[in-house]
Scaffold this motif. Structure first.
Motif, PDB file in Angstrom:
ATOM      1  N   LYS B  48       0.832  -1.207   0.000  1.00  0.00           N
ATOM      2  CA  LYS B  48       0.000   0.000   0.000  1.00  0.00           C
ATOM      3  C   LYS B  48       0.867   1.257   0.000  1.00  0.00           C
ATOM      4  O   LYS B  48       0.694   2.160  -0.814  1.00  0.00           O
ATOM      5  CB  LYS B  48      -0.917   0.011   1.233  1.00  0.00           C
ATOM      6  CG  LYS B  48      -1.762  -1.249   1.390  1.00  0.00           C
ATOM      7  CD  LYS B  48      -2.674  -1.179   2.602  1.00  0.00           C
ATOM      8  CE  LYS B  48      -1.964  -1.089   3.946  1.00  0.00           C
ATOM      9  NZ  LYS B  48      -1.218  -2.300   4.316  1.00  0.00           N
ATOM     10  N   SER B  49       1.816   1.285   0.936  1.00  0.00           N
ATOM     11  CA  SER B  49       2.659   2.483   1.029  1.00  0.00           C
ATOM     12  C   SER B  49       3.559   2.605  -0.184  1.00  0.00           C
ATOM     13  O   SER B  49       3.692   3.688  -0.765  1.00  0.00           O
ATOM     14  CB  SER B  49       3.528   2.419   2.282  1.00  0.00           C
ATOM     15  OG  SER B  49       2.735   2.394   3.429  1.00  0.00           O
ATOM     16  N   VAL B  50       4.181   1.494  -0.568  1.00  0.00           N
ATOM     17  CA  VAL B  50       5.156   1.524  -1.656  1.00  0.00           C
ATOM     18  C   VAL B  50       4.543   2.098  -2.932  1.00  0.00           C
ATOM     19  O   VAL B  50       5.140   2.950  -3.594  1.00  0.00           O
ATOM     20  CB  VAL B  50       5.721   0.101  -1.894  1.00  0.00           C
ATOM     21  CG1 VAL B  50       6.364   0.000  -3.254  1.00  0.00           C
ATOM     22  CG2 VAL B  50       6.715  -0.243  -0.793  1.00  0.00           C
ATOM     23  N   ALA B 183      -3.337   9.787   2.526  1.00  0.00           N
ATOM     24  CA  ALA B 183      -3.235   9.613   3.978  1.00  0.00           C
ATOM     25  C   ALA B 183      -2.856   8.158   4.245  1.00  0.00           C
ATOM     26  O   ALA B 183      -3.665   7.259   4.033  1.00  0.00           O
ATOM     27  CB  ALA B 183      -4.554   9.970   4.652  1.00  0.00           C
ATOM     28  N   ASP B 184      -1.614   7.947   4.657  1.00  0.00           N
ATOM     29  CA  ASP B 184      -1.122   6.581   4.843  1.00  0.00           C
ATOM     30  C   ASP B 184      -1.323   6.143   6.285  1.00  0.00           C
ATOM     31  O   ASP B 184      -0.555   6.502   7.170  1.00  0.00           O
ATOM     32  CB  ASP B 184       0.369   6.524   4.470  1.00  0.00           C
ATOM     33  CG  ASP B 184       0.881   5.083   4.395  1.00  0.00           C
ATOM     34  OD1 ASP B 184       0.138   4.167   4.825  1.00  0.00           O
ATOM     35  OD2 ASP B 184       2.006   4.883   3.913  1.00  0.00           O
ATOM     36  N   GLU B 185      -2.362   5.389   6.518  1.00  0.00           N
ATOM     37  CA  GLU B 185      -2.729   4.925   7.859  1.00  0.00           C
ATOM     38  C   GLU B 185      -2.682   6.068   8.870  1.00  0.00           C
ATOM     39  O   GLU B 185      -1.968   6.001   9.868  1.00  0.00           O
ATOM     40  CB  GLU B 185      -1.804   3.786   8.294  1.00  0.00           C
ATOM     41  CG  GLU B 185      -1.706   2.708   7.222  1.00  0.00           C
ATOM     42  CD  GLU B 185      -1.354   1.348   7.786  1.00  0.00           C
ATOM     43  OE1 GLU B 185      -1.682   1.096   8.954  1.00  0.00           O
ATOM     44  OE2 GLU B 185      -0.761   0.549   7.046  1.00  0.00           O
ATOM     45  N   PRO B 186      -3.458   7.107   8.640  1.00  0.00           N
ATOM     46  CA  PRO B 186      -3.334   8.299   9.485  1.00  0.00           C
ATOM     47  C   PRO B 186      -3.811   8.081  10.917  1.00  0.00           C
ATOM     48  O   PRO B 186      -3.520   8.890  11.775  1.00  0.00           O
ATOM     49  CB  PRO B 186      -4.224   9.326   8.779  1.00  0.00           C
ATOM     50  CG  PRO B 186      -5.222   8.504   8.050  1.00  0.00           C
ATOM     51  CD  PRO B 186      -4.515   7.257   7.626  1.00  0.00           C
TER      52      PRO B 186
END
Ligand SMILES: Nc1ncnc2c1ncn2[C@@H]1O[C@H](COP(=O)(O)OP(=O)(O)OP(=O)(O)O)[C@@H](O)[C@H]1O
Ligand code: SF4
Ligand SMILES: [Mg+2]
Lengths: 333, 346
Positions: B48-50, B183-186
């Protein structure tokens, strides 16, 4: 901030007192009788006792300590009557060996050591930090490898070898230093060139030894900081790599260097025994060495020991204050 | 339909390592339009982040292999951030696209005041003095619901709680009015009570700024409240892609079904045991042939000819606006869908 500084200042004073007490206790238990050392083979007990009294060694160690402290603040008389000697404040004692107030002796040696310390400090910080930052930026590339080689050589080469190598194969070989003039005092104000010539090689010797560990430290800190979340945030903001390195990475990566640099510098102020020895510099290091090995000059040893300890304690204070200034987590609770 | 603001096409991201190439994201395609929220859901390590860091251009290009396209449809014309020069992408960061991260505790610089950090972001794209920047920072803090903003801009990150820091991060991300917010796992690092406040804030901000929002999470429960559409990722690939309701009530992928049955639900009182998907995702180095989910899939045996082991399923449209990466037919998937754990159909 003011409260913090006051607190740290009080704490430093207490530590200084404790350090001086410790040094006095140690000297009290040394298996050497300083009074016995005041005269040669012809000594007889009455003279020794008389000298003991003149030196103020006939009272218990804690009273000696009180007199010493008092002398530091208000100056002090040694011996009595017509033989009385006065050393003005701050009095670190009287050396019967050199027939001089210890403060005067130290006053002559300290500028030499200070010059050496300041010069090498400047060199090693600039060299170490620059190499470290370059190595980190070009991690794994040629610049990094060269820096690593420098670290390896610098950390594994002791100053008594690098110093002699520099002296023999650079300074003397190319006639940059006149062996007869070595150790003569050149005032930086009246003879700046002579001063520079005298100090540059010992400064380089010391700087090389220190710069290596600063390179390693800077490199690893910059690399570590670069992977911090707040650096990623800075990138996400759209800042350029240059700004990120200068404003964000270095600020965080270099702050811890202040601590080490402060303490290293303070350590050097106590005297660089080996380097001063090699380059025949009449600084505190050589003074201590001579006092310990040749003269058994206890008042001088006591004074240089106390001073060296005091430098470190005071440096600790200054480093803490500087750190509080830099790091808001320390400054604002 | 309006053109989407972000169009990601066949994005692949991999990292060459000593052990082999880590295939962190493969064949990623999705769109997000202004005003729309796309959720990206998947277990830890699913890429997801990558994949989103690639959109932001935050990977170290020298140590990452990236291919594919990611178009930002800017007012000035479309830009493919994957092939554009690094400097071009940098000037889009913070201005046209912004990102906030999982851990607000470490995402702010500990040595600079909040005002300094926000003002730095603002001044990057606006003419103005530092004090203008601080004023603007205070406005933003106020907007994201930080009380006493004018005073708090002068404070440092360590003086803020986790939830407040995430608000600060949101304020900083939005200070230049970006069109895309990732928003990465905010909320992952925050207390449960604070989590919903932050989600609410994100929703409010999206309305305020009319942004395209990508919300990355591993919690399908979070998604229900905020997302319009969902991409489910597994082992570097999107395995299911659909509108939020289709995902919840009519999932067409065994992995998503597994995820759904592991969400605690209020409408199922009385000791219903939560299922978790047994097993581990495969290593992303040298992925085996066939379906990556095979070793954990309950239904692989229902596919004829051992196809799950030999051939990788493609992401196929199986229903309107609904794609799934599975060899099973829609009928089979509907049959296997354990609707009882998801409550009643709408
Ligand atoms: N720089 C890198 N080098 C090598 N592998 C990497 C790198 N960055 C990420 N990976 C790997 O890529 C995979 C996907 O990582 P990613 O961070 O996208 O996962 P994620 O879905 O965001 O998970 P999480 O929920 O834990 O954040 C992981 O297996 C991770 O180990
Ligand atoms: S392709 Fe086969 S193994 Fe993969 S999810 Fe579908 S049924 Fe399961
Ligand atoms: Mg992640």
């Amino acid at each position: 901030m003011l409260k913090y500084v006051t607190k740290r200042l009080a704490y430093t004073l207490i530590v200084l007192v404790l350090v001086s007490l410790t040094v006095f206790i140690i000297f009290n238990f040394l298996p050497i009788d300083p009074a016995r050392l005041t005269c040669g083979k012809s000594c007889f007990p009455a003279l020794i006792e008389a000298n003991r009294h003149r030196l103020g060694l006939d009272v218990p160690w804690w009273e000696q300590w009180i007199r010493f402290m008092h002398g530091l603040v208000a100056g002090r008389n040694y011996a009595e009557g017509s033989a009385a000697l006065h050393c003005g404040a701050p009095s670190f004692g009287y050396s019967f060996n050199q027939h001089s107030c210890v403060t005067t002796i130290i006053g002559q040696a300290f500028p030499v050591t200070f010059g050496l310390a300041i010069g090498s400090f400047f060199l090693w910080i600039v060299l170490g930090v620059t190499l470290g930052v370059v190595a980190a930026r070009f991690k794994g590339r040629l610049a990094d490898r060269l820096a690593t080689a420098f670290v390896l050589i610098g950390t594994s080469l002791p100053t008594f070898i690098s110093g002699i190598l520099i002296l023999l194969f650079v300074a003397l070989k190319f006639n940059l230093l006149n062996p007869i003039e070595m150790g003569m005092w050149h005032s930086p104000f009246t003879d700046p060139f002579g001063y520079f010539k005298e100090f540059i090689f010992p400064c380089i010797t010391l700087a090389l030894a220190y710069a290596a560990s600063y390179t390693r430290f800077t490199r690893s800190n910059v690399i570590e900081t670069s992977s911090e979340d707040f650096i990623r945030t800075a990138k996400a903001k759209g800042l350029s790599n240059k700004v990120i390195l200068r404003k964000h990475t270095l600020r965080a990566a270099l702050s811890p260097i202040i601590t080490i640099a402060g303490l290293d510098f303070a350590g050097l102020l106590g005297g660089a025994i080996i380097t001063e020895g090699i380059f025949n510099l009449p600084g505190l290091g050589r003074l201590s060495l001579k006092a310990v090995l040749i003269d058994y000059d206890l008042p001088v040893i006591l004074a240089t020991t106390l001073l060296a300890a005091a430098f470190v304690v005071v440096a600790n204070l200054l480093v803490d204050i500087a750190y509080a200034y830099i790091d808001p987590r320390v400054r604002v609770g | 339909m309006t053109t989407p603001f972000l169009e990601v096409k066949n994005l692949n991201v991999s990292f060459p390592t000593e052990d082999g190439e880590v295939m962190a994201s493969q064949d990623i395609s999705f769109n997000v339009a202004l005003g729309e929220t796309l959720a990206i859901v998947g277990e830890s390590g699913s890429g997801k982040s990558v994949s989103n860091l690639a959109v932001m251009g935050l990977h170290n290009r020298a140590r990452t292999n990236i291919s594919g396209e990611a178009w930002l449809n800017l007012a000035s014309g479309p830009v493919d951030v994957i092939s554009a020069p690094e400097e071009t992408v940098r000037r889009l960061r913070g201005k046209s696209m912004a990102m906030i991260f999982q851990d607000p505790m470490s995402a702010l610089h500990p040595y600079y005041s909040i005002g300094d950090q926000l003002s730095e972001a603002w001044r990057l794209y606006n003419e103005g003095s530092k004090s203008d920047g601080i004023k603007r920072a205070a406005q933003m803090l106020d907007l994201v619901g930080i009380p006493d903003a004018a005073r708090r801009v002068q404070e440092y990150p360590h003086q803020f709680s986790g939830g407040m820091r995430q608000r600060v991060m949101i304020a900083m991300a939005l200070i230049n009015n970006p069109s895309l917010l990732i928003a990465d796992e905010p909320t992952t690092a925050l207390d449960v009570t604070v989590q919903s406040q932050i989600l609410q804030l994100l929703r409010d901000m999206q309305k305020e700024f009319n942004m395209a929002v990508i919300l990355i999470t591993h919690d399908l429960g979070v998604v229900a409240e905020v997302a319009d559409r969902v991409n489910v990722m597994y082992a570097g690939k999107i395995v299911e892609k659909a509108g939020i309701d289709s995902i919840y009530y009519n999932s067409l992928h065994p992995y998503t079904m597994g995820l759904l049955s592991s969400i605690p639900r209020v409408d199922q009182l009385g000791g219903h045991r939560l299922k978790t998907i047994p097993g581990q995702p495969p290593s992303l180095i040298g992925l085996p042939a066939g379906c990556s989910f095979r070793s954990r899939c309950e239904f692989a045996s229902n596919v004829t000819g051992n196809l799950c082991a030999t051939s990788a399923p493609l992401l196929e449209i199986k229903a309107p606006e609904h794609a799934s990466r599975c060899h099973l037919s829609v009928e089979q998937l509907n049959e296997f869908n354990p609707s009882d754990v998801r409550g009643t159909h709408k």
